[in-house]
Design an enzyme around this catalytic site. Structure first.
Site, PDB file in Angstrom:
ATOM      1  N   HIS A 156       0.843  -1.200  -0.072  1.00  0.00           N
ATOM      2  CA  HIS A 156      -0.009   0.212   0.037  1.00  0.00           C
ATOM      3  C   HIS A 156       0.895   1.194   0.258  1.00  0.00           C
ATOM      4  CE1 HIS A 156      -4.039  -1.711   0.614  1.00  0.00           C
ATOM      5  NE2 HIS A 156      -3.334  -2.780   0.949  1.00  0.00           N
ATOM      6  N   ASP A 364       3.494   9.564  -0.683  1.00  0.00           N
ATOM      7  CA  ASP A 364       2.423   8.824  -0.374  1.00  0.00           C
ATOM      8  C   ASP A 364       2.050   7.414  -1.433  1.00  0.00           C
ATOM      9  OD1 ASP A 364       0.323   8.151   1.024  1.00  0.00           O
ATOM     10  OD2 ASP A 364      -0.503  10.263   1.634  1.00  0.00           O
TER      11      ASP A 364
HETATM   12  C1  GDG Z   1      -2.057   3.689   3.385  1.00  0.00           C
HETATM   13  C2  GDG Z   1      -1.072   4.421   2.388  1.00  0.00           C
HETATM   14  C3  GDG Z   1      -2.933   4.451   0.540  1.00  0.00           C
HETATM   15  C4  GDG Z   1     -11.461   8.503   8.486  1.00  0.00           C
HETATM   16  N1  GDG Z   1     -11.399   9.656   9.358  1.00  0.00           N
HETATM   17  C5  GDG Z   1     -10.231  10.107   9.149  1.00  0.00           C
HETATM   18  C6  GDG Z   1      -9.527   9.746   8.086  1.00  0.00           C
HETATM   19  N2  GDG Z   1     -10.300   8.723   7.587  1.00  0.00           N
HETATM   20  C7  GDG Z   1     -10.214   7.817   6.474  1.00  0.00           C
HETATM   21  C8  GDG Z   1      -9.996   8.689   5.163  1.00  0.00           C
HETATM   22  C9  GDG Z   1      -9.333   7.604   4.552  1.00  0.00           C
HETATM   23  C10 GDG Z   1      -8.372   6.827   5.036  1.00  0.00           C
HETATM   24  O1  GDG Z   1      -8.815   6.964   6.638  1.00  0.00           O
HETATM   25  C11 GDG Z   1      -6.870   7.537   5.205  1.00  0.00           C
HETATM   26  O2  GDG Z   1      -6.325   6.712   3.938  1.00  0.00           O
HETATM   27  P1  GDG Z   1      -4.984   7.395   3.195  1.00  0.00           P
HETATM   28  O3  GDG Z   1      -5.026   6.641   2.023  1.00  0.00           O
HETATM   29  O4  GDG Z   1      -5.191   8.845   3.099  1.00  0.00           O
HETATM   30  O5  GDG Z   1      -3.685   7.037   4.105  1.00  0.00           O
HETATM   31  P2  GDG Z   1      -2.925   5.883   4.994  1.00  0.00           P
HETATM   32  O6  GDG Z   1      -3.865   5.345   6.315  1.00  0.00           O
HETATM   33  O7  GDG Z   1      -1.623   6.242   5.109  1.00  0.00           O
HETATM   34  O8  GDG Z   1      -3.057   4.584   4.331  1.00  0.00           O
HETATM   35  C12 GDG Z   1      -1.788   5.389   1.277  1.00  0.00           C
HETATM   36  C13 GDG Z   1      -3.828   3.592   1.538  1.00  0.00           C
HETATM   37  O9  GDG Z   1      -2.993   2.763   2.480  1.00  0.00           O
HETATM   38  C14 GDG Z   1      -4.744   2.540   0.727  1.00  0.00           C
HETATM   39  O10 GDG Z   1      -3.736   1.689  -0.212  1.00  0.00           O
HETATM   40  O11 GDG Z   1      -3.779   5.436  -0.145  1.00  0.00           O
HETATM   41  O12 GDG Z   1      -1.097   5.984   0.323  1.00  0.00           O
HETATM   42  O13 GDG Z   1      -0.319   5.337   3.241  1.00  0.00           O
HETATM   43  O14 GDG Z   1     -10.145   6.632   3.763  1.00  0.00           O
HETATM   44  O15 GDG Z   1     -11.011   9.072   4.827  1.00  0.00           O
HETATM   45  N3  GDG Z   1      -8.191   9.698   7.679  1.00  0.00           N
HETATM   46  C15 GDG Z   1      -7.626  10.855   8.523  1.00  0.00           C
HETATM   47  N4  GDG Z   1      -8.481  11.442   9.534  1.00  0.00           N
HETATM   48  C16 GDG Z   1      -9.410  11.211   9.972  1.00  0.00           C
HETATM   49  O16 GDG Z   1     -10.198  12.017  10.870  1.00  0.00           O
HETATM   50  N5  GDG Z   1      -6.412  11.224   7.901  1.00  0.00           N
END
Ligand code: GDG
Length: 464
Positions: A156, A364
């Site tokens: 990921h 990212d």
């Molecule tokens: C890893 C990789 C890749 C809900 N409330 C909050 C929050 N959420 C949800 C967001 C989003 C998810 O959490 C965060 O996903 P991201 O993709 O932005 O980031 P990572 O957690 O680092 O995930 C990344 C992912 O895996 C999937 O393959 O895209 O690159 O690092 O769905 O809506 N998120 C935050 N604050 C909240 O209050 N930050």
């Protein structure tokens, strides 16, 4: 139909009442697991001195199997190698990377424990899908025990350039571990290239004409499988009564001001301080924004037990305090910095209330927040997405304003441009992003990976 066995550090727990609190990834996995009567295997989240065998429970058409970690496992495998060695290094943050032999050992030990706990419950024909950097070495142990099933791995996070990976003493053991899979998937073509580069130039591997890679006595398939969003689900969340209430509430609180929004786990890869510094420059260079614009930064703390996170939290708070102290008036504070998480439903409403979404990580894998911001925007009055070129999402979301987040002047110009963008251009960009999101949903991502795994030719030493 073959069963699907999903393996990841943490398992998503299905809760029908509040789908909105779950990530799209968990929802997509449930659908596949139900269809295949599968098993989701992972860490329970519990730490105990004497963890027993895996415990099982039935969840709405599939099985959840979990194991506990010992305190040493937790320190060495999870907080140590996964989050202090691999996470920073794979995000090009060498300065934050810890090099510690204890961590290496803990990682391979716990990966082997996962494999041993899982092996007795595997059936012939099961398709096994392992997720992310915590469990790279899992398949190698399964192979040692004679598992000949098709096993796929999806990373990921980004795959680092060879020079960075070489700084880790266990680099070869890690990559050898990846050659125990049949299919290894990455978020972008750039990650695939970085992996092939290491294999060919550092491990003496061969890239064959059909795209397969041979090294360490095995031949595997690799490919880019960019993760998508459940577009209909997120649009429905963003249009739900709860999201609309949140949007109206935000509009009242803005009282005619414009808002830029950023939502990130508090992590040094997400570029929060760079973003604040660019915003400070914007306020210094364009005084017309004083009293008329604010930046809402939602940043739930994460990995608080890792010292680098604690340090960056202090740094971000310091910069935020300085900027607010420098520009605030009695009735206006430029940065609203919120140190807690919100359900995705609430985020949907906030995304709609914002004029600009700032997703500016230094690196990212994909960044789903970028996709969710784009998905939430309406035809009537769409907000503009400012997106780092170093997020995997930038390869698909060409309708965003793509920026280099390292340069505060570039980031400032992008903010200014987004804030002043005419409606016609905002609509065009929104439509381009919607089309990209529609072309590749999370279900497409999952189905492409599972079909590619199912069709992978039997490799040389499967079961050996
Ligand atoms: C890893 C990789 C890749 C809900 N409330 C909050 C929050 N959420 C949800 C967001 C989003 C998810 O959490 C965060 O996903 P991201 O993709 O932005 O980031 P990572 O957690 O680092 O995930 C990344 C992912 O895996 C999937 O393959 O895209 O690159 O690092 O769905 O809506 N998120 C935050 N604050 C909240 O209050 N930050």
């Amino acid at each position: 139909m073959s069963r699907l066995v999903v393996v990841s550090n943490r398992v998503g727990v299905p809760d029908r009442k509040d789908r909105g609190a779950q990530g799209g990834l968990a929802v997509a996995m449930y659908a596949a697991l139900r269809r295949h009567s599968g098993v989701w295997f992972g860490w329970s989240g519990e730490v105990s001195e004497h963890p027993g065998a895996a415990s099982f429970r039935e969840a709405d058409g599939f099985t959840i199997a979990t194991i506990d970690l010992t305190p040493d496992d937790y320190d060495e495998y999870y907080n140590g190698y996964a989050n202090r060695s691999l996470w920073p290094l794979f995000h090009n943050r060498m300065g934050h990377t810890a090099y510690d032999r204890l961590y290496d050992r803990g990682y391979f030990r716990v990966n082997a424990r996962f494999a041993h706990a899982m092996a007795p419950h595997l059936r012939e024909g099961d398709l096994i899908w392992v997720h992310d950097y915590h469990l790279i070495a899992c398949a190698e142990e399964l192979r040692r025990m004679g598992t000949s099933n098709r096993i796929g791995f999806f990373l990921h996070i980004p795959f680092p350039p060879a020079d960075l990976l070489l700084t880790l003493s266990s680099h070869e053991a890690l990559v050898r571990g990846l050659f125990a899979y049949d299919l290894v998937g990455f978020q972008t073509e750039a990650d695939v290239r970085a992996f092939r580069d290491y294999v060919v130039n550092e491990a003496g591997g061969v890239l064959h004409g059909d795209g397969s890679l041979e090294a360490f006595g095995r031949t595997i398939r690799t490919g880019a499988f960019p993760i998508g969003l459940d577009l209909d689900e997120f649009r429905a969340l963003a249009a739900s009564p709860e999201a609309s209430r949140q949007e109206r509430r935000m509009h009242r609180s803005l009282a005619g001001r414009k808002m830029m929004i950023a939502v990130d786990r508090l992590d040094y890869t997400k570029g929060v301080d760079n973003r604040f510094l660019a915003f400070e420059r914007l306020l210094a260079d364009y005084p017309e924004h004083h009293g008329n614009l604010l930046l809402l930064q939602i940043a739930p703390p994460s990995r608080g037990e890792v010292p680098e996170y604690e340090a960056m939290r202090g740094e971000v708070e310091h910069v935020c305090g300085r900027i607010n102290g420098r520009f605030a008036h009695v009735d206006w504070v430029p940065i609203r910095y919120v140190n807690r998480g919100y359900p995705r439903r609430t985020l949907g409403g906030l995304f709609r209330a914002a004029h600009v979404g700032l997703v500016t990580p230094l690196k990212d894998g994909m960044n789903l927040v970028a996709k969710e911001f784009a998905a939430a925007q309406t035809e009537e009055d769409p907000g503009v997405l400012v997106l780092s070129r170093f997020a995997g999402a930038a390869r698909e979301l060409e309708g965003a304003v793509i920026v280099n987040p390292y340069d505060p002047a570039v980031l400032m110009d992008a903010m200014q441009r987004a804030l002043n963008m005419p409606l016609g251009e905002r609509r065009e960009r929104r439509d381009a992003m919607s089309a990209a999101l529609r072309r590749n949903t999370v279900a497409d991502w999952r189905d492409r990976f599972v079909s590619a795994l199912r069709e992978t030719p039997r490799t040389l030493l499967g079961g050996g």
